[in-house]
Structures are given as structure tokens and as C-alpha cells.
Motif scaffolding. Sequence first.
Motif, PDB file in Angstrom:
ATOM      1  N   ASP A   1      -5.564  -0.142   5.559  1.00 15.23           N
ATOM      2  CA  ASP A   1      -5.307  -0.926   3.985  1.00 15.23           C
ATOM      3  C   ASP A   1      -4.288  -0.619   3.140  1.00 15.23           C
ATOM      4  O   ASP A   1      -3.791  -1.228   2.256  1.00 15.23           O
ATOM      5  CB  ASP A   1      -7.173  -0.714   2.786  1.00 15.23           C
ATOM      6  CG  ASP A   1      -8.510  -1.681   4.129  1.00 15.23           C
ATOM      7  OD1 ASP A   1      -8.002  -2.044   4.897  1.00 15.23           O
ATOM      8  OD2 ASP A   1      -9.172  -0.887   3.359  1.00 15.23           O
ATOM      9  N   GLU A   2      -3.670   0.755   3.242  1.00 17.21           N
ATOM     10  CA  GLU A   2      -2.802   0.899   2.653  1.00 17.21           C
ATOM     11  C   GLU A   2      -1.368   0.878   3.268  1.00 17.21           C
ATOM     12  O   GLU A   2      -0.398   1.148   3.049  1.00 17.21           O
ATOM     13  CB  GLU A   2      -3.389   2.821   2.636  1.00 17.21           C
ATOM     14  CG  GLU A   2      -3.850   2.660   1.770  1.00 17.21           C
ATOM     15  CD  GLU A   2      -3.977   2.435   0.570  1.00 17.21           C
ATOM     16  OE1 GLU A   2      -2.526   2.285  -0.081  1.00 17.21           O
ATOM     17  OE2 GLU A   2      -5.320   2.495  -0.499  1.00 17.21           O
TER      18      GLU A   2
ATOM     19  N   GLN B   1     -10.174   2.717   8.431  1.00 18.87           N
ATOM     20  CA  GLN B   1     -10.142   1.213   7.751  1.00 18.87           C
ATOM     21  C   GLN B   1      -9.130   1.435   6.548  1.00 18.87           C
ATOM     22  O   GLN B   1      -8.578   0.713   5.610  1.00 18.87           O
ATOM     23  CB  GLN B   1     -11.306   0.750   7.436  1.00 18.87           C
ATOM     24  CG  GLN B   1     -11.589  -0.169   6.614  1.00 18.87           C
ATOM     25  CD  GLN B   1     -11.113  -1.488   7.381  1.00 18.87           C
ATOM     26  OE1 GLN B   1     -11.624  -1.658   8.448  1.00 18.87           O
ATOM     27  NE2 GLN B   1     -10.164  -1.859   7.332  1.00 18.87           N
ATOM     28  N   ARG B   2      -9.105   2.801   6.063  1.00 18.01           N
ATOM     29  CA  ARG B   2      -8.615   3.118   4.775  1.00 18.01           C
ATOM     30  C   ARG B   2      -6.951   3.578   4.716  1.00 18.01           C
ATOM     31  O   ARG B   2      -6.596   2.583   4.228  1.00 18.01           O
ATOM     32  CB  ARG B   2      -8.926   4.401   3.412  1.00 18.01           C
ATOM     33  CG  ARG B   2      -8.420   4.859   2.706  1.00 18.01           C
ATOM     34  CD  ARG B   2      -8.421   3.241   1.651  1.00 18.01           C
ATOM     35  NE  ARG B   2      -7.592   3.440   0.428  1.00 18.01           N
ATOM     36  CZ  ARG B   2      -8.821   3.864  -0.890  1.00 18.01           C
ATOM     37  NH1 ARG B   2      -9.408   4.207  -1.340  1.00 18.01           N
ATOM     38  NH2 ARG B   2      -7.714   4.734  -1.802  1.00 18.01           N
TER      39      ARG B   2
ATOM     40  N   GLU C   1     -17.659   6.026   3.127  1.00 16.78           N
ATOM     41  CA  GLU C   1     -15.771   5.613   2.233  1.00 16.78           C
ATOM     42  C   GLU C   1     -14.461   6.423   0.987  1.00 16.78           C
ATOM     43  O   GLU C   1     -14.002   7.073   0.641  1.00 16.78           O
ATOM     44  CB  GLU C   1     -15.655   4.330   1.307  1.00 16.78           C
ATOM     45  CG  GLU C   1     -16.015   3.107   2.415  1.00 16.78           C
ATOM     46  CD  GLU C   1     -17.725   2.819   3.134  1.00 16.78           C
ATOM     47  OE1 GLU C   1     -17.453   2.931   4.206  1.00 16.78           O
ATOM     48  OE2 GLU C   1     -18.421   4.591   2.623  1.00 16.78           O
TER      49      GLU C   1
ATOM     50  N   GLY D   1       0.357  -1.428   0.253  1.00 15.55           N
ATOM     51  CA  GLY D   1      -0.359  -0.557  -0.153  1.00 15.55           C
ATOM     52  C   GLY D   1       0.320   1.266  -0.362  1.00 15.55           C
ATOM     53  O   GLY D   1       2.400   1.084  -0.210  1.00 15.55           O
TER      54      GLY D   1
END
Length: 248
Positions: free
Chosen positions: A28-29, A24-25, A217, A2
Motif C-alpha cells: 500500500d505504501e 499488504q501495508r 495491522e 506512499g
Amino acid sequence: MGTLEGKTAVVTGASSGIGLAAAQRLADEGAHVFITGRKKPALDAAAASLGSAATAVVGDIARAADLDQLYDAVRARGRGLDVLFANAGLAVLGPLAQATEADYEQNFDVNVRGTWLTVQKAAPLLNDGASVIVNSSIRADDGWENFGLYSASKAAVRSLARTWANELKDRGIRVNTVSPGAIDTPAVDKVVDPEVASAFKAELVKGVPIGRLGRPEEVAAAVAFLASADSSFIYGANLDIDGGEHQV
């Protein structure tokens, strides 16, 4: 891999909505994300959904001691801080004739004082080249009835972010703001009475050219962009995430 692999991030107001989506993002990265919020059960649930990529520290950004506890946890990890999303805030609404001093104090104590303390106390921990993202609002730029105190508080943090961008630029630290428009989050149900929430959301949609409310999101995606090296030439900017409401 990521865009934030091996980085350390902090997201305030991360128990739900935009804050949780952003956490969360960022996770995720590839970032390890410290999340904070005032209500332990909600924060614990958010941390559980994020898994091992998150560390939860309960706290209120309007309380300096709570922020000290948060940043002590970041400091103990020993890697400094690469990304700060100063997201936490609230909205207490009321027209000029009815708004109270308590309404004023709530809006400005959390949205302005709390955001200022969040960034000020983070500054010593920020690694060179870090990214700070401040959550403002498109309401800072219009005159919606009943939103006066909230809108003014969000205009204040937009102004502060410009100054911080200048003050931190010698360390390569970028400070930018995001200004969400009408986003479908649990916060909407807290701003208005539950029985009129659906009608309120329908009215919001009427003002959005794209014809719908935004998703948390979608704000999180913009935060991740500003957090990453992909936005390396963006300093002191404001990104409206509003479905075109203030654009067309």
C-alpha cells in the motif's frame, strides 16, 4: 505517493497473520513485495490478495537453498532490496521437565538459524540506506511458563539485530526489531489446542492494559514506519507493540 514508492521489499512468513498484514501495508505504501512461506496454497492465496504488487516464492527460511531461490528472484528484478521484514517463526511450547530436544531444535532452527540465514543471505542485495526489521516478541523479556525455548529464541534474534545494526551501519542500513505482544493471529490456534484457544486468548487479554488483543495491522503499521525514512534516526532499537503489557 506512499512512503515506499518504487522500493523493493521482502517479507518472510507472509502467508497469514502479521506477515501478510505487513506485506499488504508495504504494498500500500508503494513497494513491490516478495513474499515467502512454506505452504504453497496459503502463499498463493496471499499473493492473490496482494495482486500485482507481490511476487510469491515458496520456501522455508530454515533451508538455505530455499532462501537462495527467494533472493535469486529478487536479484532478477534488478533493483536490489530496500526493505526486509524477517518475520517468519514458530512457537513450540513446553515446560522444562517435558520439553524435548526436538522442541529445542524446532524453535532454534527456524527462529534463530532461519532468521540469521534470512538476513545474512539478504545482505549482499541490500541497497545502501535499506531497512531491516526483525520480528522478536515481548516474551523475550519475561519468564512465562512453558515458553522457555520460544522466549530464548526470540531473545537471541533481538541480540543478533543489535550486532547487525553495528555491522551494517557503514552502508546506512538500519536494523531494528519489533516485539509484538498478544496479537490475534491464526498462529495462536497453532500454539494451543483448538478447544482451549478461546480461553487462552481470554487469559492473554487479562494481561493487556488496553483491554484487547492486538491486530496484525497494528504490527504492520510499525513495520511500515521502521521501513520508511520517517524512522531514519532509529538504529538497533526495539519497538514493543503490546497494548501496554510491558509498559504500564
